[in-house]
Design a protein around this motif. Structure first.
Motif, PDB file in Angstrom:
ATOM      1  N   GLY A  70       9.710  12.518  23.963  1.00  0.00           N
ATOM      2  CA  GLY A  70      10.307  13.739  24.296  1.00  0.00           C
ATOM      3  C   GLY A  70      10.229  14.875  23.108  1.00  0.00           C
ATOM      4  N   LYS A  71      10.309  15.819  23.549  1.00  0.00           N
ATOM      5  CA  LYS A  71      10.366  17.088  22.506  1.00  0.00           C
ATOM      6  C   LYS A  71      11.511  16.750  21.407  1.00  0.00           C
ATOM      7  N   GLY A  72      12.884  16.542  22.124  1.00  0.00           N
ATOM      8  CA  GLY A  72      13.956  16.616  21.019  1.00  0.00           C
ATOM      9  C   GLY A  72      13.651  15.217  20.238  1.00  0.00           C
ATOM     10  N   ALA A  73      13.525  14.237  20.854  1.00  0.00           N
ATOM     11  CA  ALA A  73      13.299  13.039  20.059  1.00  0.00           C
ATOM     12  C   ALA A  73      12.065  13.039  18.886  1.00  0.00           C
ATOM     13  N   LEU A  74      11.121  13.389  19.567  1.00  0.00           N
ATOM     14  CA  LEU A  74       9.860  13.388  18.583  1.00  0.00           C
ATOM     15  C   LEU A  74       9.999  14.435  17.659  1.00  0.00           C
ATOM     16  N   THR A  75      10.588  15.770  17.673  1.00  0.00           N
ATOM     17  CA  THR A  75      10.927  16.551  16.572  1.00  0.00           C
ATOM     18  C   THR A  75      11.979  16.121  15.746  1.00  0.00           C
ATOM     19  N   GLY A  76      13.077  15.389  16.043  1.00  0.00           N
ATOM     20  CA  GLY A  76      13.795  14.766  15.217  1.00  0.00           C
ATOM     21  C   GLY A  76      13.338  13.603  14.219  1.00  0.00           C
ATOM     22  N   ALA A  77      12.634  12.779  14.911  1.00  0.00           N
ATOM     23  CA  ALA A  77      11.844  11.701  14.395  1.00  0.00           C
ATOM     24  C   ALA A  77      10.933  12.292  13.351  1.00  0.00           C
ATOM     25  N   GLY A  78      10.241  13.180  13.917  1.00  0.00           N
ATOM     26  CA  GLY A  78       9.000  13.839  12.991  1.00  0.00           C
ATOM     27  C   GLY A  78       9.768  14.211  11.441  1.00  0.00           C
ATOM     28  N   VAL A  79      10.733  15.066  11.651  1.00  0.00           N
ATOM     29  CA  VAL A  79      11.394  15.566  10.577  1.00  0.00           C
ATOM     30  C   VAL A  79      11.833  14.660   9.832  1.00  0.00           C
ATOM     31  N   ILE A  80      12.717  13.730  10.150  1.00  0.00           N
ATOM     32  CA  ILE A  80      13.291  12.838   9.250  1.00  0.00           C
ATOM     33  C   ILE A  80      12.384  12.053   8.615  1.00  0.00           C
ATOM     34  N   THR A  81      11.120  11.496   9.528  1.00  0.00           N
ATOM     35  CA  THR A  81      10.104  10.768   8.679  1.00  0.00           C
ATOM     36  C   THR A  81       9.139  11.544   7.573  1.00  0.00           C
ATOM     37  N   GLY A  82       8.897  12.701   7.981  1.00  0.00           N
ATOM     38  CA  GLY A  82       8.292  13.337   6.983  1.00  0.00           C
ATOM     39  C   GLY A  82       8.916  13.947   5.847  1.00  0.00           C
ATOM     40  N   LEU A  83      10.166  14.202   6.053  1.00  0.00           N
ATOM     41  CA  LEU A  83      11.002  14.271   4.567  1.00  0.00           C
ATOM     42  C   LEU A  83      11.343  13.177   3.954  1.00  0.00           C
ATOM     43  N   GLY A  84      11.591  12.009   4.559  1.00  0.00           N
ATOM     44  CA  GLY A  84      11.391  10.821   4.002  1.00  0.00           C
ATOM     45  C   GLY A  84      10.075  10.406   3.197  1.00  0.00           C
ATOM     46  N   VAL A  85       9.019  10.504   3.809  1.00  0.00           N
ATOM     47  CA  VAL A  85       7.723  10.411   3.122  1.00  0.00           C
ATOM     48  C   VAL A  85       7.574  11.210   1.758  1.00  0.00           C
ATOM     49  N   ALA A  86       7.957  12.544   2.213  1.00  0.00           N
ATOM     50  CA  ALA A  86       7.837  13.383   0.853  1.00  0.00           C
ATOM     51  C   ALA A  86       8.932  12.938  -0.161  1.00  0.00           C
ATOM     52  N   ALA A  87      10.234  12.603   0.004  1.00  0.00           N
ATOM     53  CA  ALA A  87      10.791  11.772  -0.864  1.00  0.00           C
ATOM     54  C   ALA A  87      10.665  10.464  -1.419  1.00  0.00           C
ATOM     55  N   MET A  88       9.608   9.653  -0.762  1.00  0.00           N
ATOM     56  CA  MET A  88       8.971   8.684  -1.404  1.00  0.00           C
ATOM     57  C   MET A  88       8.301   9.237  -2.520  1.00  0.00           C
ATOM     58  N   HIS A  89       7.394  10.265  -2.010  1.00  0.00           N
ATOM     59  CA  HIS A  89       6.321  10.570  -3.033  1.00  0.00           C
ATOM     60  C   HIS A  89       6.993  11.084  -4.231  1.00  0.00           C
ATOM     61  N   TYR A  90       7.790  11.835  -4.371  1.00  0.00           N
ATOM     62  CA  TYR A  90       8.642  12.340  -5.445  1.00  0.00           C
ATOM     63  C   TYR A  90       9.496  11.471  -6.039  1.00  0.00           C
TER      64      TYR A  90
END
Length: 287
Positions: free
Chosen positions: A108-128
């Motif tokens: 769903g739009k809300g679940a997918l957006t929230g999960a994508g933002v959390i995961t994307g920020l986490g991946v970026a945090a892992m990188h840095y």
């Protein structure tokens, strides 16, 4: 003094190897998530956790394989083992959050957006965080605009990967999605590396007394790579994971004992008996 950066010390070897590991982790993760959705009787948390760990390990190994090719001409580079391991745990954790959200709540739009933002920020945090584990006789600075672009790429890549995880079913389409994921994750990494500037403390010949990248990173990479290979064995020996929805549909088709028997009718009482010739003795009656 500004250091001379070379992100491709071994040529195309490290970026190609890093890309392949990102694709492997993505492919295994997608298939494990699909497995949890195809079979409602399977242990869903276990398959989702295996998928998250596969994707997280793939992203982490991609990052540090690529970092083996990172070099500063005037300085020796070392890594802090604790922060390096912490970055692996962070990658698996944040991917797991996103995977469990879409695994239980769908795309769903809300679940997918929230999960994508959390995961994307986490991946970026892992990188840095992985970059923070790097030590040299100098300081690392970042271009803010390029860092922001790398974070945006990470969020888009994570959202796309999670969408594919709950909508893509076929083996070939999952393979194609994993190739795209590899490009996105590698693109995020090298965009983030393009933001790096190194300012050395000394004038020339500065060095750090820690371990070299290859002596520390290569042994640490063995664990996640071995895990990915074992996860690959699980996928290879599970027919539902390989064949997907079509195999499940075929196995669900009921088998009929006789094609001429109507539903609920006993075999041997079909229309062929009514068409028996006149004068024929009924079965079981003696002449």
């Amino acid at each position: 003094m500004q250091g001379t950066i070379d992100g491709f010390r071994y040529g195309a070897v490290t970026p190609v190897a890093a890309y392949l590991m990102a694709c492997l982790g993505g492919a295994l993760g997608l298939r494990c998530i699909v497995r949890s959705l195809l079979d409602k009787e399977s242990w869903k948390p276990g398959w989702l956790a295996l998928g998250a760990a596969s994707i997280g390990c793939g992203i982490w190994t991609m990052h540090f394989i690529a970092m083996i090719g990172f070099d500063v001409a005037e300085a020796r580079i070392g890594y802090d083992a604790g922060l390096t391991v912490l970055s692996l745990a962070l990658a698996i954790l944040v991917v797991g959050v996103g995977v469990f959200i879409v695994g239980y709540r769908g795309a769903g739009k809300g679940a997918l957006t929230g999960a994508g933002v959390i995961t994307g920020l986490g991946v970026a945090a892992m990188h840095y965080l992985g970059m923070a584990a790097m030590h040299l006789d100098g300081s690392i600075r970042y271009d803010v605009v390029t860092v922001g672009l790398s974070v945006l790429i990470a969020v888009v890549a994570a959202t796309t990967a999670l969408w594919a995880a709950v909508t893509v079913r076929g083996f070939s389409t999952s393979l194609g999605a994993s190739l795209v994921m590899g490009i996105a994750v590698s693109g995020m990494h090298y965009t983030g590396m393009a933001a790096v500037e190194v300012h050395l403390h000394g004038t020339t010949g500065a060095s750090w007394s820690g371990d070299s990248p290859t002596s520390l990173l290569l042994p640490m990479l063995l664990g996640p790579i071995t895990f990915l290979l074992l996860a690959g064995v699980v996928v290879m020996f599970d027919p539902l994971l390989v064949l997907g929805e079509s195999e499940r549909s075929r196995s669900a088709v009921p088998r009929r004992t006789r094609p001429d028997s109507a539903p609920g009718q006993r075999p041997g009482t079909g229309p062929e008996l009514r068409a028996a010739p006149v004068g024929a003795r009924p079965p079981g009656r003696k002449a």
